[in-house]
Motif scaffolding. Structure first.
Motif, PDB file in Angstrom:
ATOM      1  N   VAL A 123       0.854  -1.188   0.000  1.00  0.00           N
ATOM      2  CA  VAL A 123       0.000   0.000   0.000  1.00  0.00           C
ATOM      3  C   VAL A 123       0.891   1.240   0.000  1.00  0.00           C
ATOM      4  N   SER A 124       0.330   2.348  -0.441  1.00  0.00           N
ATOM      5  CA  SER A 124       1.121   3.573  -0.500  1.00  0.00           C
ATOM      6  C   SER A 124       0.675   4.626   0.501  1.00  0.00           C
ATOM      7  N   LYS A 125      -0.354   4.290   1.285  1.00  0.00           N
ATOM      8  CA  LYS A 125      -0.859   5.272   2.254  1.00  0.00           C
ATOM      9  C   LYS A 125      -1.397   4.543   3.485  1.00  0.00           C
ATOM     10  N   ASP A 126      -2.032   5.296   4.367  1.00  0.00           N
ATOM     11  CA  ASP A 126      -2.634   4.708   5.557  1.00  0.00           C
ATOM     12  C   ASP A 126      -3.681   3.681   5.152  1.00  0.00           C
ATOM     13  N   VAL A 127      -3.945   2.735   6.047  1.00  0.00           N
ATOM     14  CA  VAL A 127      -4.930   1.697   5.744  1.00  0.00           C
ATOM     15  C   VAL A 127      -6.138   1.831   6.669  1.00  0.00           C
ATOM     16  N   THR A 128      -7.272   1.361   6.202  1.00  0.00           N
ATOM     17  CA  THR A 128      -8.491   1.343   6.987  1.00  0.00           C
ATOM     18  C   THR A 128      -8.889  -0.104   7.208  1.00  0.00           C
ATOM     19  N   LEU A 129      -9.196  -0.433   8.453  1.00  0.00           N
ATOM     20  CA  LEU A 129      -9.543  -1.802   8.827  1.00  0.00           C
ATOM     21  C   LEU A 129     -10.920  -1.847   9.460  1.00  0.00           C
ATOM     22  N   GLU A 130     -11.637  -2.937   9.226  1.00  0.00           N
ATOM     23  CA  GLU A 130     -12.892  -3.186   9.927  1.00  0.00           C
ATOM     24  C   GLU A 130     -12.583  -3.983  11.184  1.00  0.00           C
ATOM     25  N   ILE A 131     -13.063  -3.492  12.311  1.00  0.00           N
ATOM     26  CA  ILE A 131     -12.871  -4.190  13.577  1.00  0.00           C
ATOM     27  C   ILE A 131     -14.244  -4.577  14.099  1.00  0.00           C
ATOM     28  N   ASP A 132     -14.402  -5.847  14.357  1.00  0.00           N
ATOM     29  CA  ASP A 132     -15.654  -6.354  14.903  1.00  0.00           C
ATOM     30  C   ASP A 132     -15.424  -6.646  16.380  1.00  0.00           C
ATOM     31  N   GLY A 133     -16.132  -5.970  17.249  1.00  0.00           N
ATOM     32  CA  GLY A 133     -15.940  -6.162  18.682  1.00  0.00           C
ATOM     33  C   GLY A 133     -15.133  -5.033  19.275  1.00  0.00           C
ATOM     34  N   GLU A 134     -14.552  -5.305  20.448  1.00  0.00           N
ATOM     35  CA  GLU A 134     -13.803  -4.275  21.170  1.00  0.00           C
ATOM     36  C   GLU A 134     -12.535  -3.883  20.408  1.00  0.00           C
ATOM     37  N   VAL A 135     -12.245  -2.594  20.398  1.00  0.00           N
ATOM     38  CA  VAL A 135     -11.057  -2.094  19.699  1.00  0.00           C
ATOM     39  C   VAL A 135      -9.891  -2.065  20.680  1.00  0.00           C
ATOM     40  N   THR A 136      -8.955  -2.985  20.462  1.00  0.00           N
ATOM     41  CA  THR A 136      -7.747  -3.109  21.274  1.00  0.00           C
ATOM     42  C   THR A 136      -6.561  -3.175  20.325  1.00  0.00           C
ATOM     43  N   ARG A 137      -5.367  -3.067  20.893  1.00  0.00           N
ATOM     44  CA  ARG A 137      -4.183  -3.209  20.046  1.00  0.00           C
ATOM     45  C   ARG A 137      -4.174  -4.587  19.388  1.00  0.00           C
ATOM     46  N   ARG A 138      -4.544  -5.618  20.135  1.00  0.00           N
ATOM     47  CA  ARG A 138      -4.563  -6.974  19.579  1.00  0.00           C
ATOM     48  C   ARG A 138      -5.578  -7.085  18.432  1.00  0.00           C
ATOM     49  N   SER A 139      -6.781  -6.526  18.611  1.00  0.00           N
ATOM     50  CA  SER A 139      -7.793  -6.650  17.551  1.00  0.00           C
ATOM     51  C   SER A 139      -7.372  -5.895  16.297  1.00  0.00           C
ATOM     52  N   ILE A 140      -6.690  -4.757  16.483  1.00  0.00           N
ATOM     53  CA  ILE A 140      -6.203  -4.004  15.320  1.00  0.00           C
ATOM     54  C   ILE A 140      -5.109  -4.787  14.602  1.00  0.00           C
ATOM     55  N   LEU A 141      -4.138  -5.307  15.352  1.00  0.00           N
ATOM     56  CA  LEU A 141      -3.047  -6.054  14.717  1.00  0.00           C
ATOM     57  C   LEU A 141      -3.538  -7.352  14.087  1.00  0.00           C
ATOM     58  N   ASP A 142      -4.503  -8.022  14.736  1.00  0.00           N
ATOM     59  CA  ASP A 142      -5.092  -9.225  14.127  1.00  0.00           C
ATOM     60  C   ASP A 142      -5.742  -8.894  12.792  1.00  0.00           C
ATOM     61  N   ALA A 143      -6.525  -7.807  12.753  1.00  0.00           N
ATOM     62  CA  ALA A 143      -7.197  -7.406  11.508  1.00  0.00           C
ATOM     63  C   ALA A 143      -6.177  -6.979  10.455  1.00  0.00           C
ATOM     64  N   LEU A 144      -5.132  -6.296  10.878  1.00  0.00           N
ATOM     65  CA  LEU A 144      -4.093  -5.847   9.944  1.00  0.00           C
ATOM     66  C   LEU A 144      -3.392  -7.043   9.308  1.00  0.00           C
ATOM     67  N   GLU A 145      -3.033  -8.039  10.121  1.00  0.00           N
ATOM     68  CA  GLU A 145      -2.352  -9.220   9.599  1.00  0.00           C
ATOM     69  C   GLU A 145      -3.277 -10.096   8.760  1.00  0.00           C
ATOM     70  N   THR A 146      -4.570 -10.059   9.029  1.00  0.00           N
ATOM     71  CA  THR A 146      -5.529 -10.812   8.216  1.00  0.00           C
ATOM     72  C   THR A 146      -5.692 -10.161   6.851  1.00  0.00           C
ATOM     73  N   GLN A 147      -5.825  -8.837   6.850  1.00  0.00           N
ATOM     74  CA  GLN A 147      -6.020  -8.119   5.584  1.00  0.00           C
ATOM     75  C   GLN A 147      -4.736  -8.048   4.758  1.00  0.00           C
TER      76      GLN A 147
END
Length: 100
Positions: A18-42
């Protein structure tokens, strides 16, 4: 489900293709773990670059910021501020500077 914006250093953007910031969908509570899990999945090529494969621990020289605060040493399951959870503010992954 909420949309979270993540700002990453150039080397991680390059790996993610990617060349810019990314947008992720988070289902459930927003934590560092949920963000990193979604980032690594996408963006599977990021697996192992932010967190160790086996332990899940943060890699050296990376830090995490939310609303201008360093949240690197907080629990990965701690809820992030409402500004991050609402998508109003981005979550930052920063490459730490070292040397002398």
């Amino acid at each position: 489900m909420v949309m979270i914006q993540v700002v990453m250093p150039a080397h991680l953007r390059t790996l993610a293709g990617v060349s810019k910031d990314v947008t992720l969908e988070i289902d459930g509570e927003v934590t560092r773990r949920s963000i990193l899990d979604a980032l690594e999945t996408q963006y599977p090529r990021l697996r192992g670059t932010i967190r160790e494969h086996v332990s899940g621990e943060r890699r050296p020289f990376l830090r995490f910021f939310a609303c201008g605060e360093d949240v690197t040493h907080e629990s990965p399951d701690a809820p992030l501020p409402k500004e991050i959870a609402s998508g109003a503010e981005p979550f930052y992954i920063i490459g730490a500077i070292a040397g002398g």
